[in-house]
Write a protein that holds these residues in place. Structure first.
Motif, PDB file in Angstrom:
ATOM      1  N   THR A 292       0.832  -1.204   0.000  1.00  0.00           N
ATOM      2  CA  THR A 292       0.000   0.000   0.000  1.00  0.00           C
ATOM      3  C   THR A 292       0.869   1.259   0.000  1.00  0.00           C
ATOM      4  OG1 THR A 292      -0.156  -0.082   2.422  1.00  0.00           O
ATOM      5  CG2 THR A 292      -1.909  -1.169   1.142  1.00  0.00           C
ATOM      6  N   ASN A 302      -2.484   1.445  -9.433  1.00  0.00           N
ATOM      7  CA  ASN A 302      -3.782   1.131  -8.836  1.00  0.00           C
ATOM      8  C   ASN A 302      -4.853   1.603  -9.820  1.00  0.00           C
ATOM      9  OD1 ASN A 302      -5.237   0.084  -6.466  1.00  0.00           O
ATOM     10  ND2 ASN A 302      -6.037   2.181  -6.321  1.00  0.00           N
ATOM     11  N   ALA A 317      -8.996   4.572  -4.147  1.00  0.00           N
ATOM     12  CA  ALA A 317      -8.881   3.687  -2.988  1.00  0.00           C
ATOM     13  C   ALA A 317      -8.205   2.381  -3.384  1.00  0.00           C
ATOM     14  CB  ALA A 317     -10.258   3.413  -2.394  1.00  0.00           C
ATOM     15  N   HIS A 319      -8.127  -1.403  -2.817  1.00  0.00           N
ATOM     16  CA  HIS A 319      -8.811  -2.590  -2.308  1.00  0.00           C
ATOM     17  C   HIS A 319      -7.911  -3.773  -2.652  1.00  0.00           C
ATOM     18  CE1 HIS A 319     -12.049   0.036  -1.535  1.00  0.00           C
ATOM     19  NE2 HIS A 319     -12.541   0.089  -2.764  1.00  0.00           N
ATOM     20  N   ARG A 336     -10.904  -4.361   1.938  1.00  0.00           N
ATOM     21  CA  ARG A 336     -11.373  -3.036   1.550  1.00  0.00           C
ATOM     22  C   ARG A 336     -10.553  -1.949   2.233  1.00  0.00           C
ATOM     23  NH1 ARG A 336     -14.719  -3.653  -2.849  1.00  0.00           N
ATOM     24  NH2 ARG A 336     -15.753  -5.662  -2.593  1.00  0.00           N
ATOM     25  N   ASP A 337     -10.294  -0.878   1.453  1.00  0.00           N
ATOM     26  CA  ASP A 337      -9.584   0.296   1.964  1.00  0.00           C
ATOM     27  C   ASP A 337      -8.295  -0.105   2.686  1.00  0.00           C
ATOM     28  OD1 ASP A 337     -11.576   2.167   1.070  1.00  0.00           O
ATOM     29  OD2 ASP A 337     -12.849   1.470   2.739  1.00  0.00           O
ATOM     30  N   GLY A 339      -5.338   0.781   2.121  1.00  0.00           N
ATOM     31  CA  GLY A 339      -4.391   1.877   2.309  1.00  0.00           C
ATOM     32  C   GLY A 339      -4.593   2.641   3.595  1.00  0.00           C
ATOM     33  N   SER A 340      -5.765   2.557   4.187  1.00  0.00           N
ATOM     34  CA  SER A 340      -6.048   3.284   5.422  1.00  0.00           C
ATOM     35  C   SER A 340      -5.914   2.407   6.661  1.00  0.00           C
ATOM     36  CB  SER A 340      -7.467   3.870   5.368  1.00  0.00           C
ATOM     37  OG  SER A 340      -8.429   2.834   5.244  1.00  0.00           O
ATOM     38  N   ARG A 341      -5.500   1.173   6.521  1.00  0.00           N
ATOM     39  CA  ARG A 341      -5.391   0.256   7.646  1.00  0.00           C
ATOM     40  C   ARG A 341      -3.952   0.175   8.138  1.00  0.00           C
ATOM     41  NH1 ARG A 341      -9.865  -3.633   8.005  1.00  0.00           N
ATOM     42  NH2 ARG A 341     -11.326  -3.308   6.264  1.00  0.00           N
TER      43      ARG A 341
END
Length: 456
Positions: A292, A302, A317, A319, A336-337, A339-341
């Motif tokens: 990510t 992406n 985003a 995924h 899902r998402d 990149g924000s985890r």
């Protein structure tokens, strides 16, 4: 040579330049002949049954006259198919039905064919068709002796394209046994491919109907063969992979990386979270976090390609899908998402989806919508691979097994934990420089996880 006329045996006089036995005489050849004992190119050809020579005897205008030389062939080079008269090839009965050393049958009227025009040099050797009598054509345009009449043809084959001849050689086909579907029986590439397919299937048919028959790609079967329908997950995977290979011009690059420091960081993180009861961090979760970060540096990867509008669509985003092998087949759950985890959050979600995949309870929403895929084929004990991109995505990162190998570390040879990373990408969305930069960043983070802190 001896011949038979009205039941009597007679001896023809020897040809000029030959002994009575038919062997060449010493000394220069006679006028109008070459050293082989055959007459030179000219308007007249050997004499009548009663004798004569190549330079004098029966007039050349008599098409019913023939003589043979010591080899049992019609005398005089081009006379092997008759005599030259007035710009035509006159094929006498002997020329239409030659029989070396045996009886002749089927005498009939002479057949006249136009002579091929001479080239600039005027020599018959310059024309590959000179001295070749074309096969007779029947009332329906079919040539006698063609495959339609049964049996291979001994004369010329109706092929123009060198590609067709080469294809026939590669398939081991006799073009004389192939029926052409082109104009005037011309053999085309499709005719050769159909004939090759019939050979594979064990069929013997010399006169196929155009457009009818088994497809070239039909599989040859055996007794006791098992047929498994491509249905369910296996069928969906097969269709998706086949579509990816058809549509995506993919390329792959790879690099070896020293993963010793990455494994040390993972051990430290798991030790720190052990007392708090946190879930253990997997190697795949660490690589997902690195991926990510690499996609944030190279957002063009992406993406997807809209073929209908001929556009590259960059997606905001990430995924992140990951390949998981189950008893039902290969599935790709999607985080899902991603990149924000956090790394811990990625590890927890990957673990949950993996358990659901093994239990067969993944929902359609958890199996679709991915924008990038990780493929950890190292779990199968292999080092490298060139995977097929998960359509309609634009790239995939492959991870091989981590094994101890000799490695130069800080100027000295040491045993380190080495992993091979491969990156397969859609060449429509980026060039090799972008792909190489992405993979190099991933390898740098694997070898020195502190690099990842600068990208966070």
């Amino acid at each position: 040579m001896p011949g038979s006329v009205n039941g009597r045996v007679r001896q023809d006089p020897p040809l000029p330049g030959r002994s009575p036995s038919g062997s060449p005489l010493d000394g220069p050849p006679a006028a109008g002949q070459v050293g082989t004992g055959l007459p030179a190119r000219g308007p007249a050809v050997g004499g009548a049954h009663g004798g004569g020579s190549a330079t004098s005897g029966t007039p050349a205008g008599d098409p019913t006259v023939s003589r043979t030389d010591a080899f049992g062939l019609p005398a005089g080079g081009a006379a092997a198919i008759g005599s030259a008269v007035g710009g035509e090839i006159v094929a006498g009965p002997d020329a239409l039905g030659p029989d070396v050393g045996g009886a002749r049958t089927g005498r009939g009227p002479s057949v006249r064919r136009p002579l091929p025009e001479s080239g600039p040099t005027g020599g018959a050797a310059d024309d590959p068709s000179a001295g070749t009598l074309a096969p007779e054509v029947g009332p329906h345009g079919r040539r006698h002796g063609s495959p339609q009449d049964g049996g291979p043809q001994d004369g010329p084959v109706a092929v123009i394209s060198p590609l067709v001849r080469r294809l026939a050689r590669e398939r081991g086909l006799d073009l004389r046994r192939v029926s052409g579907s082109g104009p005037d029986g011309l053999i085309l590439r499709a005719d050769v491919e159909r004939a090759a397919a019939r050979e594979v299937d064990g069929e013997v048919s010399e006169a196929p109907t155009v457009g009818v028959g088994k497809p070239v790609g039909q599989v040859r079967t055996q007794d006791g063969a098992e047929r498994i329908p491509l249905r369910g997950i296996r069928g969906a995977v097969a269709e998706k992979l086949a579509r990816s290979r058809r549509e995506i011009p993919e390329a792959t690059c790879w690099v070896d990386a020293d993963a010793t420091e990455l494994l040390a960081v993972r051990a430290a993180m798991n030790a720190a979270g052990q007392g708090a009861g946190a879930e253990r961090i997997s190697v795949l979760a660490l690589l997902a976090r690195i991926t990510t970060a690499a996609l944030a540096r190279h957002p063009e990867l992406n993406a997807t390609v809209d073929t209908e509008r001929n556009e590259i669509v960059r997606l905001p985003a990430v995924h992140l899908g990951f390949a998981a092998q189950t008893e039902r087949g290969l599935v790709v759950p999607v985080v899902r998402d991603a990149g924000s985890r956090s790394t811990a959050g990625l590890s927890a979600e990957i673990g949950r989806l993996t358990r659901a995949a093994r239990e067969g309870v993944l929902t359609p929403g958890e199996l679709t919508g991915g924008t990038f895929t990780l493929n950890n084929y190292g779990v199968f004990g292999v080092d490298g691979s060139t995977p097929i991109i998960n359509h309609p995505e634009a790239a995939m990162l492959g991870i091989g097994r981590i094994v101890p190998k000799p490695w130069v570390y800080r100027g000295e040879l040491a045993v380190r934990q080495v992993v091979q990373l491969s990156f397969t990408f859609d060449h429509r969305v980026c060039d090799g420089g972008v792909a190489g930069g992405f993979l190099r960043f991933v390898a740098d983070c694997v070898e020195n996880p502190a690099v990842l802190l600068a990208a966070v």
